[in-house]
Scaffold this motif. Structure first.
Motif, PDB file in Angstrom:
ATOM      1  N   THR A  47       0.807  -1.233   0.000  1.00  0.00           N
ATOM      2  CA  THR A  47       0.000   0.000   0.000  1.00  0.00           C
ATOM      3  C   THR A  47       0.835   1.276   0.000  1.00  0.00           C
ATOM      4  O   THR A  47       0.314   2.343  -0.311  1.00  0.00           O
ATOM      5  CB  THR A  47      -0.936   0.034   1.229  1.00  0.00           C
ATOM      6  N   ILE A  48       2.108   1.194   0.340  1.00  0.00           N
ATOM      7  CA  ILE A  48       2.965   2.386   0.376  1.00  0.00           C
ATOM      8  C   ILE A  48       3.862   2.368  -0.855  1.00  0.00           C
ATOM      9  O   ILE A  48       4.867   1.652  -0.908  1.00  0.00           O
ATOM     10  CB  ILE A  48       3.798   2.435   1.665  1.00  0.00           C
ATOM     11  N   ALA A  49       3.497   3.151  -1.859  1.00  0.00           N
ATOM     12  CA  ALA A  49       4.161   3.086  -3.163  1.00  0.00           C
ATOM     13  C   ALA A  49       5.654   3.385  -3.078  1.00  0.00           C
ATOM     14  O   ALA A  49       6.458   2.801  -3.818  1.00  0.00           O
ATOM     15  CB  ALA A  49       3.474   4.052  -4.132  1.00  0.00           C
ATOM     16  N   LEU A  50       6.046   4.289  -2.199  1.00  0.00           N
ATOM     17  CA  LEU A  50       7.455   4.655  -2.091  1.00  0.00           C
ATOM     18  C   LEU A  50       8.332   3.491  -1.634  1.00  0.00           C
ATOM     19  O   LEU A  50       9.537   3.495  -1.864  1.00  0.00           O
ATOM     20  CB  LEU A  50       7.608   5.844  -1.130  1.00  0.00           C
ATOM     21  N   SER A  51       7.736   2.490  -1.023  1.00  0.00           N
ATOM     22  CA  SER A  51       8.501   1.339  -0.537  1.00  0.00           C
ATOM     23  C   SER A  51       8.672   0.263  -1.603  1.00  0.00           C
ATOM     24  O   SER A  51       9.418  -0.696  -1.397  1.00  0.00           O
ATOM     25  CB  SER A  51       7.813   0.727   0.689  1.00  0.00           C
ATOM     26  N   ALA A  52       7.990   0.413  -2.740  1.00  0.00           N
ATOM     27  CA  ALA A  52       7.885  -0.680  -3.711  1.00  0.00           C
ATOM     28  C   ALA A  52       8.592  -0.363  -5.023  1.00  0.00           C
ATOM     29  O   ALA A  52       8.857   0.792  -5.355  1.00  0.00           O
ATOM     30  CB  ALA A  52       6.413  -0.979  -3.979  1.00  0.00           C
ATOM     31  N   THR A  53       8.871  -1.417  -5.785  1.00  0.00           N
ATOM     32  CA  THR A  53       9.445  -1.272  -7.116  1.00  0.00           C
ATOM     33  C   THR A  53       8.402  -0.663  -8.054  1.00  0.00           C
ATOM     34  O   THR A  53       7.296  -1.186  -8.195  1.00  0.00           O
ATOM     35  CB  THR A  53       9.891  -2.635  -7.674  1.00  0.00           C
ATOM     36  N   HIS A  54       8.765   0.419  -8.719  1.00  0.00           N
ATOM     37  CA  HIS A  54       7.835   1.100  -9.615  1.00  0.00           C
ATOM     38  C   HIS A  54       7.575   0.254 -10.857  1.00  0.00           C
ATOM     39  O   HIS A  54       8.493  -0.321 -11.446  1.00  0.00           O
ATOM     40  CB  HIS A  54       8.401   2.465 -10.009  1.00  0.00           C
ATOM     41  N   VAL A  55       6.322   0.203 -11.280  1.00  0.00           N
ATOM     42  CA  VAL A  55       5.946  -0.632 -12.418  1.00  0.00           C
ATOM     43  C   VAL A  55       6.655  -0.207 -13.701  1.00  0.00           C
ATOM     44  O   VAL A  55       6.976  -1.040 -14.565  1.00  0.00           O
ATOM     45  CB  VAL A  55       4.410  -0.634 -12.614  1.00  0.00           C
ATOM     46  N   GLU A  56       6.952   1.071 -13.867  1.00  0.00           N
ATOM     47  CA  GLU A  56       7.627   1.521 -15.087  1.00  0.00           C
ATOM     48  C   GLU A  56       9.054   0.980 -15.173  1.00  0.00           C
ATOM     49  O   GLU A  56       9.586   0.770 -16.268  1.00  0.00           O
ATOM     50  CB  GLU A  56       7.630   3.048 -15.162  1.00  0.00           C
ATOM     51  N   ALA A  57       9.677   0.756 -14.026  1.00  0.00           N
ATOM     52  CA  ALA A  57      11.011   0.150 -14.021  1.00  0.00           C
ATOM     53  C   ALA A  57      10.933  -1.287 -14.529  1.00  0.00           C
ATOM     54  O   ALA A  57      11.771  -1.737 -15.321  1.00  0.00           O
ATOM     55  CB  ALA A  57      11.600   0.193 -12.618  1.00  0.00           C
ATOM     56  N   VAL A  58       9.920  -2.027 -14.074  1.00  0.00           N
ATOM     57  CA  VAL A  58       9.738  -3.411 -14.527  1.00  0.00           C
ATOM     58  C   VAL A  58       9.355  -3.444 -15.999  1.00  0.00           C
ATOM     59  O   VAL A  58       9.802  -4.316 -16.757  1.00  0.00           O
ATOM     60  CB  VAL A  58       8.688  -4.124 -13.657  1.00  0.00           C
ATOM     61  N   LYS A  59       8.565  -2.488 -16.439  1.00  0.00           N
ATOM     62  CA  LYS A  59       8.178  -2.403 -17.854  1.00  0.00           C
ATOM     63  C   LYS A  59       9.419  -2.217 -18.737  1.00  0.00           C
ATOM     64  O   LYS A  59       9.562  -2.856 -19.783  1.00  0.00           O
ATOM     65  CB  LYS A  59       7.196  -1.255 -18.057  1.00  0.00           C
TER      66      LYS A  59
END
Length: 293
Positions: A47-59
């Motif tokens: 739920t805390i986006a700053l703690s997670a891998t951003h989807v654009e990086a995976v893309k």
């Protein structure tokens, strides 16, 4: 000599794409013929986006590796206290990655093997379960953002995969003191070492990470085939001495990678081109006690 690429990042997608291009020939050679490719992002919180891998990086990663493999790709994660579906939904993975032929695996529900790691008495007797999807992969990719940490100073590609591969509450089970957890992360890494490590450092987390820290616009991306070297370079970019990070010290000492910056070949931009410094966790000084415990 281990090689690590660094670029100035203009965004999550841009930075990852550009840093991987610098290593194109090495990655192309390493991924050829691999059948079980697993991408391990970081959803320590769903739920805390700053703690997670951003989807654009995976893309950006998927766009890059699709040029060099037609093998099935698995995106695998085992969030600390939630289901993977929650993170995939909240961070828009389902929508942004729907054009790609990927399979999602919740590592907390995976088959596992049991291994012994370090207990509070610094004995290698603590039994934990580690997900078979990660262990059995023949090409592991760890991709995450740089964050400070409340126990081991920084959490980067090694900790992402080593601790993130543990089943459910075994993630918390390994917290047996500063020295023990650093030894355990290093021990687990020998089983699940990434073949490719990527840091999306466009935006990092500083202060009281890995969940409750603050945003820092760090604007770098780092990648390489030696995860110890990648994490060492990233730690240096963040303002830390890599050899003061226990698990990096042990992995270097055990010959599992290179944490000495002077022994790493850096391509692309230089460490000196960046003047950022991450604010450490409030317990930073006590975390360094892994050396004397």
């Amino acid at each position: 000599m281990s090689k690590v690429a660094i670029v100035k990042s203009k965004g999550h997608y841009h930075g990852v794409k550009e840093v991987l291009e610098l290593l194109k020939e090495e990655i192309k050679e390493k991924i050829r013929g691999r059948k079980r490719i697993v991408i391990k992002p970081n959803f320590v919180s769903t739920t805390i986006a700053l703690s997670a891998t951003h989807v654009e990086a995976v893309k950006a990663l998927l766009d890059f590796i699709s040029n060099y493999t037609s093998s099935k790709i698995i995106i695998a994660e085992g969030p600390a206290s939630a289901k993977i579906e929650e993170g995939l939904r909240n961070y828009d993975y389902y929508n942004k990655l729907k054009e790609y032929d990927v399979e999602y695996v919740d590592l907390n529900k995976d088959d596992y093997i049991k291994v012994k790691v370090w207990n509070s008495n610094l004995e290698k007797k603590l039994e934990v379960r580690i997900a078979k999807t990660i262990v059995n992969s023949d090409f592991r990719i760890s991709i995450c953002r740089p964050k400070t940490h409340n126990t081991v100073i920084v959490t980067l590609t090694i900790k992402n995969i080593a601790v993130g591969s543990l089943i459910n509450h075994d993630k918390s089970k390994i917290h047996k003191g500063y020295k023990a957890i650093n030894l355990t992360i290093a021990e687990l890494t020998k089983l699940v070492k990434p073949h490719l490590s990527i840091i999306d450092g466009y935006i990092g987390m500083q202060g009281n990470g890995p969940v409750s820290g603050e945003k820092i616009l760090s604007k770098f991306a780092v990648a390489g085939l030696d995860p110890v070297a990648v994490d060492a370079v990233t730690a240096k970019l963040m303002g830390f001495n890599p050899l003061e990070i226990g698990y990096l010290y042990y992995l270097d000492k055990w010959g599992e990678g290179v944490a000495n910056i002077d022994k790493i070949e850096i391509i692309g931009d230089k460490i000196e081109d960046f003047s950022i410094k991450f604010k450490p966790h409030r317990t930073y000084l006590s975390q360094k006690n892994w050396k004397i415990e």
